[in-house]
Structure formats: structure tokens, C-alpha cells
Write an enzyme that holds these catalytic residues in place. Structure first.
Site: not given
Ligand code: KPL
Length: 303
Positions: A12, A179, A187, A247
Site C-alpha cells: 500500500g 493470482k 507460498n 525472494n
């Protein structure tokens, strides 16, 4: 345009920092982050390097109604976000969710109807320290135009004018489910195995498992009426794992910090929906059970 970002953590704040180029931006976020921004401005580092002046608050009470409200809280906080923002938004405020997981747009639509927009983004952002955000790739944002094409166009213009790559997609469910399937496949496996995203591609059995998790997610999406192609979604899974190879996924970071994860809104939401539709998802359920047990362990250690 007057833009408010509710739940201004890493994503955000990065969006807010970019949109501040041509808009009046207010961030609503946590205390330390808000205090640092008020003192020093919002520092963007990494692929974009600048310090921007944005307003920052801990609560939305007393703020002027924005023309666009972007919700970027964790998906398990969406219901609370809707309650907290009821008095902030005016009748004409457009509300956009760019959160992870399933169910966010449905919640916003019960509140805002066709003034609620769904979307996805691959903008990479990390909170380095309060008030400081590292941007690792501006990625691409997709805005759904299914119920309100004019509104979606306005939002797209705003993103584009601020230097963000953006596309309109009429089938927003397909974008959100793609997504979610990507997150469901990457994940939890990285969080259970404690590995970086790219390492998933280095082992055959793990790659195979990723593929089967994705296959379950896609078949449940399809059973739910969403138009998805398994080869196309699997291509995205592999591309994301490759492009973010170094990552540590957000779920792995949450598990390592003993924080709540979005497993309930990703793999949990997938197997729950599958159960209701008579389409079981044993791998998604197993991953949900494992990550949930890490969460319980972390909570009991804190107590
Ligand atoms: O968005 C991500 C995350 O870390 O949450 C990735 C791993 C890129 C995709 O799920």
C-alpha cells in the site's frame, strides 16, 4: 484525485508513494510507520528512489472522503477494513482491492456495489524500516472492469499517469483466481520448506507437487464458474517462481516472524470451496493444515 490507501504496509505504501506523483495521497497504517512518514516523508528505495510527502494517519476518522480508496490490508482483515472505512467513504468513493486471496472483492461489493473494483498487482515491495519501502519491480497491475468500465478507466488513467503499468480486464475473477493459484502453489511450499521461491523449481518432486497444488486450485476455480486454463496458470506459476527466484515469499516471512499468514484466504479458501462444490483439494488442505499449525505454535509461544 484524492486517494486514500487503507492498510498501508509495504504494498500500500509503495502504491501510495507512486500515486503521490499526480494525486493527493493519504496513507492509513501502523503507528511506527505513520510516525516515521510524518517526520521524514515516505522514502522509496530500490527501483524507484525518492522521498515523497504524503499524509499519514493511524485511523480514518476525520479524514475527507477520498475519490478512490485502495484496500491493501491482509486478506483476513478485509471485514474489519470495510467496517473501519464506512464513515470515510462517500457515496461516490470508488473502492479498489489489490489484496491477496479469495473473498475480498465480494466483501467490498456487499458494501459498494458497482463502485467496488477488484484487481491484482505484481508490484514488489518490502518494508525496510518504518517509513522506508524498497520497490523491487513495478510489475503490472490489473483492474477489473466487469461492473463499471468507466470507473475502471478512471482508475487505470490514474495509475498510468503515476508511472505504473496497468491493464483493464473485464474478467476480473480470472485475474484474481490466477493470482490465488500462483500464491497457493508457491507460498505455502516455500514456508514449509523454508526456501526461496526459485528453489521450488530446482527439485523435480517439489516442482511436481507445485503443479498438483495448482491443478487442484484451477479445477475448483473452473467448478466455480471461472474461466481458467491449467497450462496458462501453470505457466504463470513457473514464471513468478523464476522471476522472483531470490525472494522469500510473504508467507515464509510471516512464518519466520511468528505472524499470522494468509493461508486461510488462499489454500484454506480453495479447499473449503472445493468441499462445497464436491471437488476435493487434499494437497491444498494439507498445506493449509501445516501452515495453520505453525501459526498456532507461534501464538501459543507468545501467550
Ligand atoms: O506474491 C508473492 C508473495 O510473496 O506473496 C509471490 C511469492 C510472488 C507469489 O505468491
Amino acid at each position: 484525485m484524492r486517494v486514500c490507501i487503507f492498510g498501508a504496509g509495504s504494498l500500500g505504501s509503495a502504491l501510495g508513494g507512486m500515486l503521490a506523483r499526480s494525486n493527493q495521497v493519504t496513507l492509513v497504517g501502523r503507528r511506527a510507520h505513520v510516525a516515521a512518514i510524518r517526520k521524514h516523508g515516505l522514502a522509496l528505495v530500490g527501483d524507484v528512489r525518492r522521498t515523497v510527502n504524503v499524509e499519514a494517519h493511524q485511523k480514518p476518522e476525520g479524514l475527507d472522503p477520498p475519490e478512490l480508496l485502495i484496500v491493501t490490508t491482509k486478506a483476513y482483515d478485509t471485514e474489519d477494513a470495510v467496517q473501519a472505512c464506512r464513515t470515510l467513504a462517500s457515496r461516490n468513493t470508488m473502492v479498489l482491492t489489490l489484496q491477496n486471496g479469495l473473498g475480498n472483492l465480494e466483501l467490498l461489493r456487499t458494501w459498494k456495489g458497482s463502485n467496488a473494483f477488484g484487481g491484482t498487482t505484481t508490484l514488489g515491495a518490502n518494508l525496510v524500516a518504518p517509513g522506508k519501502i524498497r520497490i523491487s519491480g513495478l510489475g503490472e497491475t490489473v483492474i477489473g472492469s466487469d461492473l463499471n468500465p468507466e470507473g475502471a478507466k478512471k482508475i487505470c488513467r490514474l495509475f498510468r499517469e503515476s508511472g505504473l503499468a496497468v491493464q483493464i480486464q473485464s474478467d476480473v475473477d480470472a485475474a484474481i483466481w490466477t493470482k490465488v493459484a500462483v500464491s497457493a502453489s508457491i507460498n505455502p511450499l516455500t514456508a514449509v520448506l523454508r526456501i526461496e521461491n526459485g528453489a521450488l523449481l530446482l527439485s523435480r518432486p517439489i516442482s511436481r507437487m507445485m503443479l498438483e497444488v495448482c491443478r487442484e486450485a484451477v479445477s475448483i476455480g473452473v467448478a466455480n464458474g471461472v474461466s481458467l486454463s491449467f497450462p496458462a496458470v501453470m505457466k504463470s506459476v513457473r514464471a513468478v517462481a523464476k522471476n522472483t527466484s531470490g525472494n522469500r515469499s510473504s508467507m515464509l516471512q510471516d512464518v519466520e516472524r511468528g505472524k499470522r499468514t494468509e493461508i486461510g484466504q488462499i489454500n484454506g479458501a480453495i479447499w473449503n470451496l472445493g468441499d462445497r462444490l464436491g471437488s476435493p483439494a487434499p494437497l491444498n488442505k494439507a498445506l493449509w493444515a501445516m501452515i495453520s499449525s505453525f501459526e498456532r505454535e507461534a501464538t501459543s509461544q507468545k501467550a
